[in-house]
Design a protein around this motif. Structure first.
Motif, short mmCIF file in Angstrom:
data_model
loop_
_atom_site.label_atom_id
_atom_site.label_comp_id
_atom_site.label_asym_id
_atom_site.label_seq_id
_atom_site.Cartn_x
_atom_site.Cartn_y
_atom_site.Cartn_z
N ASN A 184 4.71 -28.37 -44.00
CA ASN A 184 6.02 -28.93 -43.76
C ASN A 184 6.68 -28.18 -42.60
O ASN A 184 7.41 -27.20 -42.80
CB ASN A 184 6.88 -28.84 -45.02
N PHE A 185 6.39 -28.63 -41.39
CA PHE A 185 6.94 -27.91 -40.24
C PHE A 185 8.44 -28.16 -40.08
O PHE A 185 9.13 -27.39 -39.40
CB PHE A 185 6.18 -28.25 -38.96
N THR A 186 8.98 -29.19 -40.71
CA THR A 186 10.43 -29.39 -40.69
C THR A 186 11.13 -28.20 -41.32
O THR A 186 12.03 -27.59 -40.72
CB THR A 186 10.81 -30.68 -41.44
N ALA A 187 10.70 -27.84 -42.53
CA ALA A 187 11.30 -26.71 -43.22
C ALA A 187 10.92 -25.39 -42.57
O ALA A 187 11.75 -24.48 -42.42
CB ALA A 187 10.90 -26.71 -44.69
N HIS A 188 9.65 -25.27 -42.15
CA HIS A 188 9.16 -24.01 -41.59
C HIS A 188 9.92 -23.61 -40.33
O HIS A 188 10.25 -22.43 -40.15
CB HIS A 188 7.67 -24.14 -41.28
N PHE A 189 10.21 -24.59 -39.46
CA PHE A 189 10.89 -24.29 -38.21
C PHE A 189 12.39 -24.57 -38.28
O PHE A 189 13.10 -24.41 -37.28
CB PHE A 189 10.27 -25.10 -37.07
N GLY A 190 12.89 -25.00 -39.44
CA GLY A 190 14.31 -25.28 -39.58
C GLY A 190 14.77 -26.45 -38.73
O GLY A 190 15.84 -26.37 -38.10
N LEU A 191 13.99 -27.52 -38.71
CA LEU A 191 14.30 -28.67 -37.87
C LEU A 191 15.07 -29.71 -38.64
O LEU A 191 15.00 -29.79 -39.87
CB LEU A 191 13.00 -29.30 -37.35
N THR A 192 15.78 -30.54 -37.91
CA THR A 192 16.31 -31.74 -38.50
C THR A 192 15.19 -32.78 -38.57
O THR A 192 14.14 -32.62 -37.94
CB THR A 192 17.46 -32.31 -37.65
N GLU A 193 15.42 -33.83 -39.34
CA GLU A 193 14.40 -34.87 -39.41
C GLU A 193 14.16 -35.49 -38.03
O GLU A 193 13.01 -35.77 -37.66
CB GLU A 193 14.81 -35.95 -40.42
N GLU A 194 15.22 -35.69 -37.26
CA GLU A 194 15.07 -36.26 -35.93
C GLU A 194 14.21 -35.37 -35.04
O GLU A 194 13.34 -35.86 -34.29
CB GLU A 194 16.44 -36.48 -35.29
N GLN A 195 14.45 -34.06 -35.09
CA GLN A 195 13.65 -33.14 -34.30
C GLN A 195 12.19 -33.15 -34.76
O GLN A 195 11.27 -33.11 -33.93
CB GLN A 195 14.22 -31.73 -34.41
N ALA A 196 11.97 -33.18 -36.08
CA ALA A 196 10.61 -33.20 -36.60
C ALA A 196 9.87 -34.46 -36.17
O ALA A 196 8.67 -34.42 -35.83
CB ALA A 196 10.62 -33.08 -38.12
N LEU A 197 10.56 -35.59 -36.17
CA LEU A 197 9.93 -36.84 -35.78
C LEU A 197 9.55 -36.85 -34.31
O LEU A 197 8.70 -37.65 -33.89
CB LEU A 197 10.84 -38.02 -36.11
N ALA A 198 10.17 -35.99 -33.51
CA ALA A 198 9.76 -35.86 -32.11
C ALA A 198 8.39 -35.20 -32.01
O ALA A 198 7.71 -35.34 -30.99
CB ALA A 198 10.79 -35.03 -31.33
N VAL A 199 7.99 -34.50 -33.06
CA VAL A 199 6.65 -33.92 -33.11
C VAL A 199 5.67 -34.92 -33.70
O VAL A 199 4.62 -35.22 -33.13
CB VAL A 199 6.64 -32.63 -33.96
N SER A 200 6.02 -35.46 -34.87
CA SER A 200 5.12 -36.39 -35.56
C SER A 200 5.85 -36.97 -36.75
O SER A 200 6.80 -36.38 -37.25
CB SER A 200 3.86 -35.65 -36.03
N ASP A 201 5.37 -38.13 -37.21
CA ASP A 201 5.93 -38.65 -38.46
C ASP A 201 5.04 -38.36 -39.65
O ASP A 201 5.29 -38.84 -40.75
CB ASP A 201 6.25 -40.15 -38.35
N HIS A 202 3.96 -37.60 -39.43
CA HIS A 202 3.13 -37.09 -40.53
C HIS A 202 3.08 -35.57 -40.45
O HIS A 202 3.12 -35.00 -39.36
CB HIS A 202 1.68 -37.59 -40.42
N TYR A 203 2.98 -34.93 -41.61
CA TYR A 203 2.71 -33.51 -41.64
C TYR A 203 1.21 -33.25 -41.59
O TYR A 203 0.42 -34.06 -42.10
CB TYR A 203 3.28 -32.88 -42.91
N PRO A 204 0.81 -32.13 -40.99
CA PRO A 204 -0.61 -31.77 -41.04
C PRO A 204 -1.05 -31.45 -42.47
O PRO A 204 -0.24 -31.06 -43.32
CB PRO A 204 -0.70 -30.51 -40.17
N VAL A 205 -2.34 -31.62 -42.72
CA VAL A 205 -2.93 -31.15 -43.98
C VAL A 205 -3.80 -29.95 -43.65
O VAL A 205 -4.38 -29.86 -42.58
CB VAL A 205 -3.76 -32.26 -44.66
#
Length: 280
Positions: A227-248
């Protein structure tokens, strides 16, 4: 899953943040659609500046897909931790299931610095949503091809299988050989969630391991989504700029033990399923 090519910094993340890749000894990216061949060298240069020169090497598949839309699978790996031995694109010509894959798996064989697990084969898959059941089932055929070609039973399957939320009904799992045959162990359950959007909860991305040796070395509890959203302290919008899936991801204790700092995992394998790399 989309990854933009714009370099926006960690507060507006680039594709993908090098902090994601440098967690890994081996990482697989999917949905790479860079027709000019510029993205992978650019990402390697970024890794050289963050992890040190030559810290990572890359292996890219040829463009794969039907029609004009094609994608690549790309491996990034630390040569000091994993040596690339061989690779092949699965020949999708099974007499009973010809041309089942929209994007044939790009299979890679690595040697590892471990007497407990001297080599491991990785099989990434980005399954077409409308054919997820058939493609996941056909990974069994890929496994048999790996055994015939290399005599290798330690195989790790990973990526965006589209394995849930309407693409594979619960009643259909019993028909999928990769799911119920004894050699295969699914490390992420049907209740997992690899989607970034808070409005969805889908176990699209999975890790499946075959082989007694590799299964015995999976660090308990290490198979998860990152969960890189939580790990990097991102907003959902910022996380979606990376990807709409989390890595496994999954960790393997290559020294054959775990349970404390004296036995750290020697390999971390992480796949960013469905990652779309493109230059702006």
């Amino acid at each position: 899953m989309g990854i933009s090519g714009a370099d926006k910094g960690i507060n507006n993340p680039p594709f993908p943040p090098p902090q994601i890749i440098t967690r890994c000894d081996i990482m697989v990216l999917q949905e790479v659609t860079d027709t000019k061949g510029q993205v992978v060298p650019l990402l390697l240069n970024t890794l050289d500046s963050t992890a040190g020169p030559g810290a990572y090497q890359a292996l890219s598949s040829p463009p794969l897909g039907r029609g004009s839309y094609q994608e690549r699978y790309v491996y990034f790996y630390r040569p000091g931790r994993a040596q690339l031995w061989d690779w092949f694109v699965y020949e999708d010509t099974h007499p009973q299931r010809p041309d089942v894959f929209a994007r044939e798996p790009f299979v890679a064989r690595f040697s590892l610095p471990s007497p407990a697990l001297p080599e491991l084969v990785l099989v990434p898959l980005h399954a077409a949503p409308g054919a997820a059941e058939a493609e996941i089932d056909a990974l069994h055929d890929v496994y048999e091809r790996v055994r015939e070609r290399w005599g290798q039973q330690d195989v790790l399957f990973l990526g965006d299988f589209n394995a849930g939320c309407g693409y594979v009904a619960a009643s259909r799992w019993g028909r999928i050989r990769l799911r119920h045959d004894p050699p295969f162990r699914w490390l992420l359950g049907d209740d997992s969630d690899s989607t970034v959007r808070g409005s969805t909860h889908c176990p699209y991305d999975r890790v499946v391991v075959a082989g007694e040796r590799s299964q015995s070395l999976v660090v308990p509890g290490s198979a998860r989504t990152f969960n890189f959203t939580a790990h990097f302290g991102l907003t959902e919008e910022q996380a979606l700029a990376v990807s709409d899936h989390y890595p496994v991801e999954v960790e393997l204790a290559l020294d054959g033990a775990w349970g404390g700092p004296q036995h750290p995992p020697l390999a971390l394998l992480l796949g960013l399923g469905g990652a779309l790399l493109r230059l702006p």
